[in-house]
Design a protein around this motif. Structure first.
Motif, PDB file in Angstrom:
ATOM      1  N   TYR A  25       0.948  -1.132  -0.079  1.00 49.69           N
ATOM      2  CA  TYR A  25      -0.151   0.002  -0.060  1.00 49.69           C
ATOM      3  C   TYR A  25       0.899   1.123  -0.120  1.00 49.69           C
ATOM      4  N   ALA A  26       0.192   2.539  -0.338  1.00 49.95           N
ATOM      5  CA  ALA A  26       1.084   3.516  -0.238  1.00 49.95           C
ATOM      6  C   ALA A  26       0.686   4.229   0.863  1.00 49.95           C
ATOM      7  N   ARG A  27       1.539   4.663   1.487  1.00 50.92           N
ATOM      8  CA  ARG A  27       1.725   4.803   2.782  1.00 50.92           C
ATOM      9  C   ARG A  27       0.749   4.299   3.784  1.00 50.92           C
ATOM     10  N   LYS A  73       9.837   4.000   7.369  1.00 50.01           N
ATOM     11  CA  LYS A  73       9.725   5.346   7.608  1.00 50.01           C
ATOM     12  C   LYS A  73       9.665   5.897   5.968  1.00 50.01           C
ATOM     13  N   ARG A  74      10.274   5.276   5.114  1.00 46.88           N
ATOM     14  CA  ARG A  74      10.079   5.940   3.809  1.00 46.88           C
ATOM     15  C   ARG A  74       8.668   5.115   3.284  1.00 46.88           C
ATOM     16  N   ASN A  75       8.213   4.408   3.476  1.00 47.79           N
ATOM     17  CA  ASN A  75       6.805   3.883   3.012  1.00 47.79           C
ATOM     18  C   ASN A  75       5.850   4.382   3.637  1.00 47.79           C
ATOM     19  N   CYS A  76       6.020   5.355   4.563  1.00 41.27           N
ATOM     20  CA  CYS A  76       4.962   6.314   5.102  1.00 41.27           C
ATOM     21  C   CYS A  76       4.713   7.508   4.331  1.00 41.27           C
ATOM     22  N   LYS A  77       5.427   7.534   3.258  1.00 46.38           N
ATOM     23  CA  LYS A  77       5.107   8.522   2.225  1.00 46.38           C
ATOM     24  C   LYS A  77       4.403   7.855   0.977  1.00 46.38           C
ATOM     25  N   GLY A  84      -0.101   8.331  -9.976  1.00 48.65           N
ATOM     26  CA  GLY A  84      -1.373   9.033  -9.468  1.00 48.65           C
ATOM     27  C   GLY A  84      -1.732   8.006  -8.148  1.00 48.65           C
ATOM     28  N   LEU A  85      -0.929   7.684  -7.589  1.00 44.43           N
ATOM     29  CA  LEU A  85      -0.924   7.021  -6.056  1.00 44.43           C
ATOM     30  C   LEU A  85      -1.488   8.105  -5.053  1.00 44.43           C
ATOM     31  N   LYS A  86      -2.429   7.616  -4.353  1.00 46.45           N
ATOM     32  CA  LYS A  86      -3.139   8.390  -3.151  1.00 46.45           C
ATOM     33  C   LYS A  86      -2.946   7.875  -1.878  1.00 46.45           C
ATOM     34  N   ARG A  92      -3.064   5.731   0.814  1.00 43.27           N
ATOM     35  CA  ARG A  92      -3.969   4.216   1.226  1.00 43.27           C
ATOM     36  C   ARG A  92      -4.101   3.561   0.237  1.00 43.27           C
ATOM     37  N   ASP A  93      -3.956   4.061  -1.094  1.00 43.40           N
ATOM     38  CA  ASP A  93      -4.078   3.357  -2.390  1.00 43.40           C
ATOM     39  C   ASP A  93      -3.140   1.919  -2.165  1.00 43.40           C
ATOM     40  N   LEU A  94      -3.931   0.751  -2.666  1.00 45.86           N
ATOM     41  CA  LEU A  94      -3.075  -0.247  -3.053  1.00 45.86           C
ATOM     42  C   LEU A  94      -2.587  -0.337  -4.251  1.00 45.86           C
ATOM     43  N   ILE A  95      -1.137  -0.372  -4.319  1.00 45.63           N
ATOM     44  CA  ILE A  95      -0.284  -0.064  -5.548  1.00 45.63           C
ATOM     45  C   ILE A  95      -0.424  -0.900  -6.620  1.00 45.63           C
ATOM     46  N   GLY A  96      -0.966  -2.308  -6.640  1.00 50.44           N
ATOM     47  CA  GLY A  96      -1.137  -3.039  -7.533  1.00 50.44           C
ATOM     48  C   GLY A  96       0.159  -3.441  -8.335  1.00 50.44           C
ATOM     49  N   LEU A  97       1.111  -3.369  -7.450  1.00 51.37           N
ATOM     50  CA  LEU A  97       2.571  -3.889  -7.864  1.00 51.37           C
ATOM     51  C   LEU A  97       2.712  -4.981  -8.905  1.00 51.37           C
ATOM     52  N   PRO A  98       2.096  -6.137  -8.504  1.00 49.93           N
ATOM     53  CA  PRO A  98       2.172  -7.498  -9.269  1.00 49.93           C
ATOM     54  C   PRO A  98       1.830  -7.428 -10.611  1.00 49.93           C
ATOM     55  N   TRP A  99       0.380  -6.627 -10.621  1.00 46.88           N
ATOM     56  CA  TRP A  99       0.246  -6.532 -12.284  1.00 46.88           C
ATOM     57  C   TRP A  99       0.902  -5.219 -12.813  1.00 46.88           C
ATOM     58  N   ARG A 100       1.606  -4.255 -11.985  1.00 46.85           N
ATOM     59  CA  ARG A 100       2.533  -3.324 -12.876  1.00 46.85           C
ATOM     60  C   ARG A 100       3.656  -4.155 -13.396  1.00 46.85           C
ATOM     61  N   VAL A 101       4.231  -5.116 -12.496  1.00 40.21           N
ATOM     62  CA  VAL A 101       5.391  -5.938 -12.924  1.00 40.21           C
ATOM     63  C   VAL A 101       5.112  -6.734 -14.057  1.00 40.21           C
ATOM     64  N   ALA A 102       3.954  -7.242 -14.168  1.00 35.84           N
ATOM     65  CA  ALA A 102       3.423  -8.217 -15.263  1.00 35.84           C
ATOM     66  C   ALA A 102       3.231  -7.346 -16.497  1.00 35.84           C
ATOM     67  N   PHE A 103       2.427  -6.306 -16.280  1.00 32.79           N
ATOM     68  CA  PHE A 103       2.222  -5.579 -17.620  1.00 32.79           C
ATOM     69  C   PHE A 103       3.543  -4.893 -18.241  1.00 32.79           C
ATOM     70  N   ALA A 104       4.582  -4.434 -17.186  1.00 28.15           N
ATOM     71  CA  ALA A 104       5.827  -4.093 -17.903  1.00 28.15           C
ATOM     72  C   ALA A 104       6.529  -5.214 -18.550  1.00 28.15           C
ATOM     73  N   LEU A 105       6.526  -6.476 -18.060  1.00 26.47           N
ATOM     74  CA  LEU A 105       7.212  -7.673 -18.632  1.00 26.47           C
ATOM     75  C   LEU A 105       6.574  -7.633 -20.033  1.00 26.47           C
ATOM     76  N   GLN A 106       5.183  -7.874 -19.934  1.00 21.63           N
ATOM     77  CA  GLN A 106       4.426  -8.024 -21.013  1.00 21.63           C
ATOM     78  C   GLN A 106       4.924  -6.977 -22.223  1.00 21.63           C
ATOM     79  N   GLY A 107       5.128  -5.738 -21.744  1.00 19.43           N
ATOM     80  CA  GLY A 107       5.605  -4.910 -22.767  1.00 19.43           C
ATOM     81  C   GLY A 107       6.980  -4.978 -23.127  1.00 19.43           C
ATOM     82  N   ASP A 108       7.713  -5.701 -22.381  1.00 17.65           N
ATOM     83  CA  ASP A 108       9.135  -5.988 -22.647  1.00 17.65           C
ATOM     84  C   ASP A 108       9.219  -7.089 -23.549  1.00 17.65           C
ATOM     85  N   GLY A 109       8.190  -7.863 -23.939  1.00 18.80           N
ATOM     86  CA  GLY A 109       8.122  -8.989 -24.627  1.00 18.80           C
ATOM     87  C   GLY A 109       7.678 -10.157 -24.453  1.00 18.80           C
ATOM     88  N   TRP A 110       7.535 -10.349 -23.156  1.00 18.66           N
ATOM     89  CA  TRP A 110       7.204 -11.711 -22.499  1.00 18.66           C
ATOM     90  C   TRP A 110       5.837 -11.878 -23.040  1.00 18.66           C
TER      91      TRP A 110
END
Length: 284
Positions: free
Chosen positions: A89-91, A113-117, A123-125, A127-145
């Motif tokens: 999560y964001a902060r 402490k860093r992750n309290c920011k 566009g994260l706000k 308490r946002d759930l960052i969605g990192l797994p899917w961000r990684v997945a889409f980045a790998l997809q964009g890279d050719g996987w």
């Protein structure tokens, strides 16, 4: 460049940064990769070059893309990547004792402490759930996987969370990527109890963890990936070896394995675990 390495039967364990070890591997020398990199901002793995301590989740994703681009090079044409990535999560709740995601004994205060920011990206706000797994997945997809499947790993015993305004998380994400079409996948290796094709919903229970690694993933999860994505004798890669789970599963399924681990202390734990596994198999 030479790296310390150890052998236990058909498992080779290299101690070093995978970003430096992977470029030394030959092209198309690995059948499949199954791994779980350090999650962003969660734990301190006690090494200055560790992944997951980047100042921004964007940088974390970029680093993973570079690593898995190199892994795509070393995979055989019909090879696959099975990737487990955690979310955050964001902060997440201020500077209290529970750290960025949950109370864990080795959470580093600087990460906490860093992750309290709120990260200044996507566009994260607050308490946002960052969605990192899917961000990684889409980045790998964009890279050719080729992104072939999303598997929900449901934990029978979820880690406690001190939250009252959302459900406690009890799932993680596992992605199946292919290097190209025509990849190897043995759909007969693991079936549902009814005999039907395996579903993308894996209910897996906790395992005893006698080797003090803070984030070991279940051996059964790795067994399934290896059985589905490789044949007996095939070489398996885990660039974030941790406690050596991939090596243990590979030996049980009569595969060879290349494990890469950055932290020498965890490498020692892996060796001990692998050797015990070999001894148990001899007297079974």
């Amino acid at each position: 460049m030479n790296f310390p390495e150890f052998h236990v039967n058909d498992v080779r364990l290299v101690v070093g940064d995978c970003r430096k070890v992977l470029p030394t591997l030959p092209d198309e020398s690995i059948q499949m990769c199954v791994t779980s990199p350090p999650y962003w901002g969660l734990r301190d793995y006690e090494h200055p070059d560790q992944l997951g301590t980047e100042n921004s989740p964007e940088t974390y994703v970029e680093n993973l893309v570079g690593i898995f681009r190199e892994i795509r090079r070393v995979l055989r044409p019909d090879g696959t990547l099975w990737l487990n990535v955690g979310d955050c999560y964001a902060r997440n709740g201020g500077t209290g004792r529970c750290g960025p995601n949950a109370k864990v004994g080795n959470t580093r205060k600087l990460i906490q402490k860093r992750n309290c920011k709120v990260p200044d990206c996507w566009g994260l706000k607050d308490r946002d759930l960052i969605g990192l797994p899917w961000r990684v997945a889409f980045a790998l997809q964009g890279d050719g996987w080729i992104l072939r499947s999303h598997i929900t790993w449901v934990k029978k015993a979820a880690m406690p969370e001190s939250v009252r305004n959302r459900p406690t998380r009890a799932t993680e994400d596992v992605f199946l990527f292919a290097k190209q079409l025509g990849y190897y996948y043995n759909n007969r290796a693991i079936r549902e109890r009814s005999g039907a094709n395996l579903r993308n919903f894996w209910l897996l229970g906790p395992e005893p963890n006698e080797f003090s690694h803070p984030a070991a993933f279940p051996t059964e999860l790795v067994r399934r990936c290896i059985a589905l994505g490789s044949r007996p004798g095939d070489p398996i890669l885990d660039p974030f070896s941790g406690s050596g789970t991939t090596g243990v599963a590979a030996l049980e399924l009569h595969r060879s394995a290349l494990l890469i681990e950055l932290n020498p202390r965890y490498a020692e734990l892996s060796l001990e675990r692998l050797r015990r596994g070999v001894q148990r198999s001899l007297f079974a």
